[in-house]
Design a protein around this motif. Sequence first.
Motif, PDB file in Angstrom:
ATOM      1  N   PRO A 170       0.811  -1.224   0.000  1.00  0.00           N
ATOM      2  CA  PRO A 170       0.000   0.000   0.000  1.00  0.00           C
ATOM      3  C   PRO A 170       0.843   1.271   0.000  1.00  0.00           C
ATOM      4  CG  PRO A 170      -0.120  -1.085   2.137  1.00  0.00           C
ATOM      5  CD  PRO A 170       0.556  -2.030   1.211  1.00  0.00           C
ATOM      6  N   ALA A 171       2.019   1.244   0.664  1.00  0.00           N
ATOM      7  CA  ALA A 171       2.874   2.433   0.656  1.00  0.00           C
ATOM      8  C   ALA A 171       3.278   2.792  -0.770  1.00  0.00           C
ATOM      9  CB  ALA A 171       4.113   2.200   1.521  1.00  0.00           C
ATOM     10  N   LYS A 172       3.693   1.801  -1.549  1.00  0.00           N
ATOM     11  CA  LYS A 172       4.076   2.063  -2.932  1.00  0.00           C
ATOM     12  C   LYS A 172       2.862   2.462  -3.777  1.00  0.00           C
ATOM     13  CE  LYS A 172       8.373  -0.556  -3.476  1.00  0.00           C
ATOM     14  NZ  LYS A 172       9.097   0.511  -4.182  1.00  0.00           N
ATOM     15  N   LEU A 173       1.714   1.837  -3.524  1.00  0.00           N
ATOM     16  CA  LEU A 173       0.505   2.198  -4.265  1.00  0.00           C
ATOM     17  C   LEU A 173       0.113   3.655  -4.026  1.00  0.00           C
ATOM     18  CD1 LEU A 173      -1.745  -0.976  -3.859  1.00  0.00           C
ATOM     19  CD2 LEU A 173      -0.636  -0.159  -5.943  1.00  0.00           C
ATOM     20  N   PHE A 174       0.367   4.131  -2.808  1.00  0.00           N
ATOM     21  CA  PHE A 174       0.028   5.514  -2.474  1.00  0.00           C
ATOM     22  C   PHE A 174       1.132   6.497  -2.851  1.00  0.00           C
ATOM     23  CE2 PHE A 174      -2.705   3.623   1.125  1.00  0.00           C
ATOM     24  CZ  PHE A 174      -3.768   3.440   0.241  1.00  0.00           C
ATOM     25  N   GLY A 175       2.207   5.998  -3.481  1.00  0.00           N
ATOM     26  CA  GLY A 175       3.260   6.869  -3.973  1.00  0.00           C
ATOM     27  C   GLY A 175       4.357   7.195  -2.984  1.00  0.00           C
ATOM     28  N   GLY A 184      14.763  -0.773  -8.443  1.00  0.00           N
ATOM     29  CA  GLY A 184      14.157   0.552  -8.510  1.00  0.00           C
ATOM     30  C   GLY A 184      14.741   1.432  -7.423  1.00  0.00           C
ATOM     31  N   GLU A 185      13.876   1.996  -6.592  1.00  0.00           N
ATOM     32  CA  GLU A 185      14.336   2.885  -5.531  1.00  0.00           C
ATOM     33  C   GLU A 185      14.365   2.204  -4.165  1.00  0.00           C
ATOM     34  OE1 GLU A 185      11.496   5.998  -5.908  1.00  0.00           O
ATOM     35  OE2 GLU A 185       9.885   4.894  -4.901  1.00  0.00           O
ATOM     36  N   THR A 186      14.144   0.871  -4.137  1.00  0.00           N
ATOM     37  CA  THR A 186      14.056   0.145  -2.873  1.00  0.00           C
ATOM     38  C   THR A 186      15.141  -0.915  -2.764  1.00  0.00           C
ATOM     39  OG1 THR A 186      11.652   0.458  -2.879  1.00  0.00           O
ATOM     40  CG2 THR A 186      12.535  -1.170  -1.349  1.00  0.00           C
ATOM     41  N   LEU A 224      -3.515   4.907   7.798  1.00  0.00           N
ATOM     42  CA  LEU A 224      -4.077   3.753   8.505  1.00  0.00           C
ATOM     43  C   LEU A 224      -3.942   2.486   7.665  1.00  0.00           C
ATOM     44  CD1 LEU A 224      -7.310   5.340  10.045  1.00  0.00           C
ATOM     45  CD2 LEU A 224      -5.222   4.679  11.252  1.00  0.00           C
ATOM     46  N   VAL A 225      -4.196   2.602   6.357  1.00  0.00           N
ATOM     47  CA  VAL A 225      -4.066   1.431   5.485  1.00  0.00           C
ATOM     48  C   VAL A 225      -2.633   0.924   5.482  1.00  0.00           C
ATOM     49  CG1 VAL A 225      -4.191   0.632   3.098  1.00  0.00           C
ATOM     50  CG2 VAL A 225      -6.033   2.034   4.028  1.00  0.00           C
ATOM     51  N   VAL A 226      -1.663   1.826   5.380  1.00  0.00           N
ATOM     52  CA  VAL A 226      -0.250   1.428   5.339  1.00  0.00           C
ATOM     53  C   VAL A 226       0.149   0.744   6.651  1.00  0.00           C
ATOM     54  CG1 VAL A 226       2.126   2.268   5.256  1.00  0.00           C
ATOM     55  CG2 VAL A 226       0.436   3.169   3.664  1.00  0.00           C
ATOM     56  N   MET A 227      -0.217   1.353   7.789  1.00  0.00           N
ATOM     57  CA  MET A 227       0.249   0.823   9.067  1.00  0.00           C
ATOM     58  C   MET A 227      -0.529  -0.417   9.503  1.00  0.00           C
ATOM     59  SD  MET A 227       2.717   2.755   9.261  1.00  0.00           S
ATOM     60  CE  MET A 227       3.372   1.731  10.561  1.00  0.00           C
ATOM     61  N   LEU A 228      -1.781  -0.528   9.087  1.00  0.00           N
ATOM     62  CA  LEU A 228      -2.560  -1.725   9.435  1.00  0.00           C
ATOM     63  C   LEU A 228      -2.346  -2.858   8.438  1.00  0.00           C
ATOM     64  CD1 LEU A 228      -5.959  -0.144  10.563  1.00  0.00           C
ATOM     65  CD2 LEU A 228      -4.256  -1.266  12.021  1.00  0.00           C
ATOM     66  N   GLY A 229      -1.675  -2.562   7.314  1.00  0.00           N
ATOM     67  CA  GLY A 229      -1.449  -3.595   6.307  1.00  0.00           C
ATOM     68  C   GLY A 229      -0.636  -4.764   6.830  1.00  0.00           C
TER      69      GLY A 229
END
Length: 447
Positions: free
Chosen positions: A29-34, A54-56, A130-135
Amino acid sequence: MLLFGLGIAVVGLGLALSIALHELGHLVPAKLFGVRVTQYMIGFGPTLLSRTRGETEYGLKAIPLGGYIRMIGMYPPHKGEPEGTIREDSTGLLQQITELSDEAKAYESAQYGPEDAHRTFVALSVPKKLVVMLGGPAMNLLISVVLMLVLVSGIGLPAITPTVQSVSECVVPADAPADVSCVGRPPAPALAAGIRPGDTLREIDGHRIQRWQDVTTAVREAGDRAVDVVVERDGEELELQATMVVDDRPVLDEDGAAVHDAAGDLVTEQVGFLGVAGTPDLEPQSPAAVPEMAWTAFTGTGRLVLTLPVRLWEVGQAAFGSAERDPDGPLGVVGVSRLAGEVASAEQPGFELREKTGTMVSMLASLNMALFVFNLVPLLPLDGGHVAGALLEGARRSLARLRGRPDPGPVDMSRMLPVTNAVALVLLVMTVLLLYADIVKPITLFP
């Protein structure tokens, strides 16, 4: 010893995959949200191997006790101080927190340029945070539920099956000891009908038999009539006839367990009696049993987490004293690995490959449920701490809108660094304590 090591390897691999998928639950989700994610690491300490895509940077570290992803801009950017500002020397707590916060924000801000300011974690909206941290925790919950489904509907749960394990020689009282004499007692209906150990009951008095509960229901309802009993023996179905008797038998609850009164005495009722005992085995159940199992695991783990300080005190008393370890208490990585080795190498009657596999799957399901619950604790550096920060940010912004005030901006979680460091120290002490206890006073499955 080979099987012991294999058990450790299986659970170790399962735990590593669980950690990797937990971090993947944050990463995707972090990557999906940019958000720019600079690292995806399994473990802590020195890096054993890594590769940049890439960048990771994706890598594996030396201490396999967790993992993390590194996102840029976890704290609001450090804005510096106006020229000419003079900061007075102070040893006060607030001053120390401010300095620690400023240092952390300055370090964070130095990791990216103005062109990436919109790709920071702190720039996300509250729902996206919340989505990123609860993922991560959600991934552990999903793994736990999937493993429970495999256990329940694939491997099976312990149950009594309609295959006859033993046949009573005579009709004896419900609370009689196992070695009661049959002298002067009538033969059991099953023995008189010719039912043998190893037969599988297929039909009783017209009732098709699927589970042991079907046997209990059909027999108790038959009263003292002569009923047809169909059994499967050596691949063939045989039709026998059993003349039932009515006798005092235990009252059973919804789970099939005998009911006792307040004084501890067996509660009985007059019902039909056949005189057979089913065979314990693993029996696949409906997937509908999974939600209740998951809820039971969640609430049990929650109680363990809420009472963790007391449980750790008890672990310390056992490790450094003569007290015994609570078999339901907390375990470290060494303790879990030891139990896995015991399961794989066990030579207990009736505990074969299928039972061992089920136990391993159950252990991994429990571990993932523990990771889910523990990471929801609202303290940094756990995921729940970031969730609490996002919820506070959302509440502040909503309150500002209601009052017609300017947006207060994101919550500055760098102010919580002293608490974060304190919690991290507590977690380290807990890890060391459990490691020591698992070595000197281990919990074992088999005496």
